[in-house]
Write an enzyme that holds these catalytic residues in place. Structure first.
Site, short mmCIF file in Angstrom:
data_model
loop_
_atom_site.label_atom_id
_atom_site.label_comp_id
_atom_site.label_asym_id
_atom_site.label_seq_id
_atom_site.Cartn_x
_atom_site.Cartn_y
_atom_site.Cartn_z
N PRO A 96 0.82 -1.22 0.00
CA PRO A 96 0.00 0.00 0.00
C PRO A 96 0.86 1.27 0.00
CG PRO A 96 -0.93 -1.62 1.50
CD PRO A 96 0.37 -2.19 1.01
N HIS A 105 -14.80 2.59 -34.49
CA HIS A 105 -16.04 1.82 -34.26
C HIS A 105 -17.24 2.74 -33.94
CE1 HIS A 105 -13.40 -1.69 -33.88
NE2 HIS A 105 -14.46 -2.45 -33.90
N GLY A 106 -16.99 4.03 -33.71
CA GLY A 106 -18.09 4.93 -33.35
C GLY A 106 -18.83 4.44 -32.11
N GLU A 143 4.17 -3.21 -13.66
CA GLU A 143 5.58 -3.50 -14.00
C GLU A 143 6.37 -2.19 -14.17
OE1 GLU A 143 5.83 -7.26 -14.62
OE2 GLU A 143 7.95 -6.80 -14.59
N THR A 158 5.34 2.24 -13.92
CA THR A 158 4.52 3.18 -14.71
C THR A 158 5.36 3.79 -15.84
OG1 THR A 158 5.19 5.04 -13.33
CG2 THR A 158 3.23 3.84 -12.62
#
Ligand SMILES: Cc1cc2nc3c(=O)[nH]c(=O)nc-3n(C[C@H](O)[C@H](O)[C@H](O)COP(=O)(O)OP(=O)(O)OC[C@H]3O[C@@H](n4cnc5c(N)ncnc54)[C@H](O)[C@@H]3O)c2cc1C
Length: 377
Positions: A128, A336-337, A361, A363
């Site tokens: 964390p 593809h709209g 892996e 940024t």
């Protein structure tokens, strides 16, 4: 200089492409929708020898080179990222540390079931409070009466909590500023695994939070010399980046393929949208960038296979293909709209699956830091 792939590499591509098309493609949308781990596909991948490709045959692996492995990951990602990351994280992050740093005894104990794909392994680095700054690990391991007593937590760990997960290799402080790697078996007392985490993409892959409360791990599960953990995980990440970079190329190729087919079929203003120059230029740019990204990935893999330094090229390949897949997935959805925005269209899944390729892996920013360091900055 010869840029042709060998017959063996072409065979890997054909085999994995066939598997991805025939076995993965029909169920990919459903697995994603249900967030269901692909146990059946992992068993089939294991039968094909794809769960431990770069591990030597004597330990139950495929004994292939890194390039063959990268091609396999690329072909899987072209169809489905969840399946691809399951294989890539298991191989590069879960199994590789034991192969690279394990004693002969540890290799004999763990590798045959991992490299054959019977069991899965994970790598627990992120905490964390320790993400990009992975060396800031707070998890502690103290040697007491022949056991490491581990206390701490890991987050976002891939493959740790499936029914077939065998172990997780974690980084832990074994002294002041001293990081070591430990193999924690899944049945270690005091090791708790959360329910699967809910994600934007990679929904059929297994992602967990791990906690260790006075978790007792046998003393012999220390990986390599005590205090070598930092160096070891940097090496693991360098290699892992080649497979994530291969995912970037594969995802971009898959998105391009969908956009190309759709552009030829979809008609507006009385003709296929592929006949408009604006669409053609987009597809031309996509194809060009994919070619460049693939060259970076294969070069990094080739350098590794030659036993030459490859960390800079792996970071470059990971950075470039992360951003390339972002651009290509975005353009492919645009082509593809509105249909591309619907859950039932394959491109919407690829679009969601893409983002993590710029985070996991390391940024994009971390890749730039690694590259800058190699440039002497
Ligand atoms: C689906 C998924 C699967 C994962 N699987 C694994 C796994 O199997 N094992 C594992 O160990 N980890 C795993 N991770 C963790 C992943 O590697 C981390 O999320 C990643 O390294 C980033 O850490 P963070 O999320 O804490 O972000 P942070 O480090 O908090 O970064 C937040 C932002 O700040 C930026 N930033 C941080 N430091 C700097 C700096 N010095 N300069 C400029 N910008 C900076 C980052 O680039 C980012 O944009 C996984 C993550 C996800 C989402």
């Amino acid at each position: 200089m010869n840029l042709d792939l060998t017959e063996e590499h072409e065979l890997v591509r054909r085999t994995v492409r066939e598997f991805a098309t025939e076995r993965v493609a029909p169920v990919a949308a459903e697995l994603d929708r249900d967030g269901r781990f692909p146990y059946e596909l992992v068993a089939e991948l294991a039968d094909l020898g794809l769960m431990g490709m770069p591990i030597p045959e004597e330990y139950g692996g495929g004994g292939t080179d890194t390039l063959a492995y990268a091609i396999a990951i690329e072909e899987l990602t072209r169809v489905d990222s969840s399946v691809a990351i399951t294989v890539a994280a298991h191989t590069s992050l879960g199994t590789m540390p034991i192969f690279l740093f394990g004693s002969e005894e540890q290799k004999r104990e763990w590798l045959p079931s991992l490299a054959s794909g019977e069991r899965l392994a994970a790598f627990g680095l992120t905490e964390p409070g320790a993400g990009s700054d992975a060396g800031a690990t707070r998890t502690r391991a103290e040697l007491r009466d022949g056991s490491w007593i581990v206390n701490g937590a890991k987050i976002f760990i891939t493959n740790a909590g499936t029914d077939i997960s065998a172990c997780v290799t974690i980084t832990a402080l074994t002294g002041d500023g001293e990081i070591s790697n430990l193999i924690v078996p899944n049945d270690a007392p005091g090791y708790e695994i959360s329910a699967p985490m809910h994600k934007l993409g990679w929904r059929a892959s297994d992602t967990r939070e791990l906690s260790f409360r006075d978790c007792a791990v046998p003393e012999g599960n220390l990986l390599g010399p005590r205090g070598e953990g930092f160096k070891q995980f940097l090496e693991i990440l360098d290699g892992g980046r080649i497979s994530v970079a291969a995912m970037g190329v594969g995802l971009a190729q898959g998105a391009y393929d969908l956009a190309f087919a759709y552009a030829k079929e979809r008609e507006q203003f009385g003709r296929p949208i592929a006949s408009f120059q604006a669409i053609q230029f987009r597809l031309a740019d996509m194809a060009t960038e994919i070619e460049a990204g693939r060259a970076l990935v294969y070069k990094a893999a080739w350098l590794k296979d030659q036993g030459r330094p490859f960390a800079k090229e792996a970071a470059m390949a990971k950075l470039y293909t992360g951003e390339l897949s972002h651009r290509v997935a975005n353009w492919a959805l645009q082509i593809h709209g509105g249909y591309g925005y619907m859950d039932e269209s394959a491109i919407s899944r690829l679009y969601r699956d893409q983002k993590i390729l710029e985070i996991g892996e390391g940024t994009n920013e971390v890749q730039r830091m690694v590259i800058a360091k190699h440039l002497g900055l």
